[in-house]
Motif scaffolding. Structure first.
Motif, PDB file in Angstrom:
ATOM      1  N   ASP A   1      46.195  80.085  36.244  1.00 34.13           N
ATOM      2  CA  ASP A   1      45.674  81.432  36.716  1.00 34.13           C
ATOM      3  C   ASP A   1      46.685  82.651  37.644  1.00 34.13           C
ATOM      4  OD1 ASP A   1      43.633  81.284  35.246  1.00 34.13           O
ATOM      5  OD2 ASP A   1      43.017  80.444  36.833  1.00 34.13           O
ATOM      6  N   ASP A   2      47.122  81.280  38.522  1.00 37.57           N
ATOM      7  CA  ASP A   2      48.432  82.048  39.338  1.00 37.57           C
ATOM      8  C   ASP A   2      50.195  80.882  39.211  1.00 37.57           C
ATOM      9  OD1 ASP A   2      48.038  79.883  40.493  1.00 37.57           O
ATOM     10  OD2 ASP A   2      47.016  80.131  42.237  1.00 37.57           O
ATOM     11  N   SER A   3      50.254  80.848  38.354  1.00 37.60           N
ATOM     12  CA  SER A   3      51.933  80.415  38.406  1.00 37.60           C
ATOM     13  C   SER A   3      52.234  79.811  37.255  1.00 37.60           C
ATOM     14  CB  SER A   3      51.589  78.848  39.063  1.00 37.60           C
ATOM     15  OG  SER A   3      50.741  77.714  38.306  1.00 37.60           O
ATOM     16  N   VAL A   4      53.611  80.476  36.612  1.00 46.40           N
ATOM     17  CA  VAL A   4      53.883  79.617  35.619  1.00 46.40           C
ATOM     18  C   VAL A   4      55.051  78.591  36.296  1.00 46.40           C
ATOM     19  CG1 VAL A   4      55.691  80.979  33.628  1.00 46.40           C
ATOM     20  CG2 VAL A   4      53.816  82.256  35.377  1.00 46.40           C
ATOM     21  N   THR A   5      55.312  77.902  34.651  1.00 46.75           N
ATOM     22  CA  THR A   5      56.232  77.087  35.236  1.00 46.75           C
ATOM     23  C   THR A   5      57.335  76.784  34.006  1.00 46.75           C
ATOM     24  OG1 THR A   5      54.145  75.315  36.073  1.00 46.75           O
ATOM     25  CG2 THR A   5      56.633  74.792  35.460  1.00 46.75           C
ATOM     26  N   PHE A   6      58.529  76.418  34.654  1.00 48.33           N
ATOM     27  CA  PHE A   6      59.354  77.135  33.366  1.00 48.33           C
ATOM     28  C   PHE A   6      60.144  75.329  33.499  1.00 48.33           C
ATOM     29  CE2 PHE A   6      58.742  80.394  35.711  1.00 48.33           C
ATOM     30  CZ  PHE A   6      58.560  81.736  34.373  1.00 48.33           C
ATOM     31  N   VAL A   7      61.617  75.318  32.193  1.00 43.92           N
ATOM     32  CA  VAL A   7      62.089  73.479  32.247  1.00 43.92           C
ATOM     33  C   VAL A   7      63.672  74.470  32.523  1.00 43.92           C
ATOM     34  CG1 VAL A   7      63.217  72.369  30.553  1.00 43.92           C
ATOM     35  CG2 VAL A   7      60.698  72.976  30.567  1.00 43.92           C
ATOM     36  N   ILE A   8      64.456  73.815  33.506  1.00 41.32           N
ATOM     37  CA  ILE A   8      65.662  73.951  33.917  1.00 41.32           C
ATOM     38  C   ILE A   8      66.087  72.834  33.561  1.00 41.32           C
ATOM     39  CG2 ILE A   8      67.332  74.108  35.979  1.00 41.32           C
ATOM     40  CD1 ILE A   8      65.013  76.396  35.517  1.00 41.32           C
ATOM     41  N   GLU A   9      67.382  73.537  32.966  1.00 42.80           N
ATOM     42  CA  GLU A   9      68.603  72.302  32.813  1.00 42.80           C
ATOM     43  C   GLU A   9      70.026  72.657  33.434  1.00 42.80           C
ATOM     44  OE1 GLU A   9      70.250  72.183  27.916  1.00 42.80           O
ATOM     45  OE2 GLU A   9      71.357  73.489  28.468  1.00 42.80           O
ATOM     46  N   ALA A  10      69.904  72.051  33.992  1.00 41.20           N
ATOM     47  CA  ALA A  10      70.571  71.992  34.847  1.00 41.20           C
ATOM     48  C   ALA A  10      72.379  71.427  34.208  1.00 41.20           C
ATOM     49  CB  ALA A  10      70.602  71.047  36.089  1.00 41.20           C
TER      50      ALA A  10
END
Length: 254
Positions: free
Chosen positions: A216-225
């Motif tokens: 409802d109040d967040s978005v999570t992302f996949v990070i490739e370093a």
């Protein structure tokens, strides 16, 4: 005599087969045994809460990991460059879009990924500057501190003043205690632990590869370093707090 022996043997064999059919003996090792099917473990999601992302081969520890540890994979290995489809649509982003600051246009998935790229780069620079460099602080080395590790700061008087820029980027929910390892406010003065360190020179950049979760109040992302001999996967979460979306989960890449 032979006929009588054969008849006796046949009788014994019949009795043995009858016992086997009734379950009196275990089947031989050469016989097929039917067993109940077992459920296979569900595959790991692209980036669930509390887990890492696609294609890990070995967990990699990192002292600046603020949530879950990263995962690593060799460049070019299976699962290191492509993400499984998440199935999220623009409709799934309606809730978080409604929380955007007034005057900000709603974002589709690409728009949120672009926002995450900007946030991740700013988070890495801010985290490193505030917690691992001292050139932005004016320090009085002649003034005794409360302990040998602390030096008096003269250009900031309070903890809140010194960390204002930090908390413009990061949530207090996720990072409220992070600067406590660096600053100490005591007896009306501010002190800093001078523990500068260099950036990891092997870090070669990053890519935001996918959205892995929406609440409802967040978005999570996949990070490739990216590093010369591996990719490291972690999560970035943007969470609504104090009127804007700030970084609530993050792993320092350098």
């Amino acid at each position: 005599m032979k006929k009588r022996l054969s008849a006796t043997l046949a009788l014994l064999l019949s009795a043995g087969l009858l016992l086997t059919a009734c379950g009196g003996e275990e089947p031989g090792t050469g016989e097929a045994v039917l067993t109940e099917p077992t459920e296979s473990a569900a595959p790991a999601a692209a980036a669930p809460d509390g887990a890492e992302t696609t294609g890990p081969t070995e967990a990699a520890s990192d002292p600046e990991t603020t949530t879950e540890p990263e995962t690593t994979a060799e460049p070019g290995s299976e699962g290191t460059t492509e993400e499984e489809p998440t199935g999220f649509t623009d409709a799934d982003l309606a809730g978080v879009n409604a929380l955007l600051p007034e005057g900000t246009a709603p974002r589709n998935a690409d728009g949120w990924i672009a926002a995450a790229e900007e946030a991740y780069e700013k988070a890495a620079a801010t985290f490193y500057k505030v917690l691992f460099t001292s050139d932005w602080l004016e320090l009085d080395y002649d003034e005794p501190g409360p302990s040998p590790i602390y030096t008096k700061v003269t250009n900031y008087e309070t903890f809140d003043d010194a960390t204002a820029d930090f908390f413009e980027v990061f949530t207090k929910e996720g990072f409220a205690t992070a600067p406590y390892d660096r600053f100490l406010e005591k007896d009306g003065a501010l002190y800093a632990a001078v523990e500068d360190r260099e950036k990891d020179p092997s870090y070669k950049g990053f890519t935001v590869t996918a959205i892995s979760d929406i609440t409802d109040d967040s978005v999570t992302f996949v990070i490739e370093a990216k590093y010369p001999d591996a990719y490291r996967y972690s999560q970035l979460t943007l969470k609504y707090e104090r009127g804007d979306f700030r970084v609530n989960a993050f792993t320092q890449p350098y």
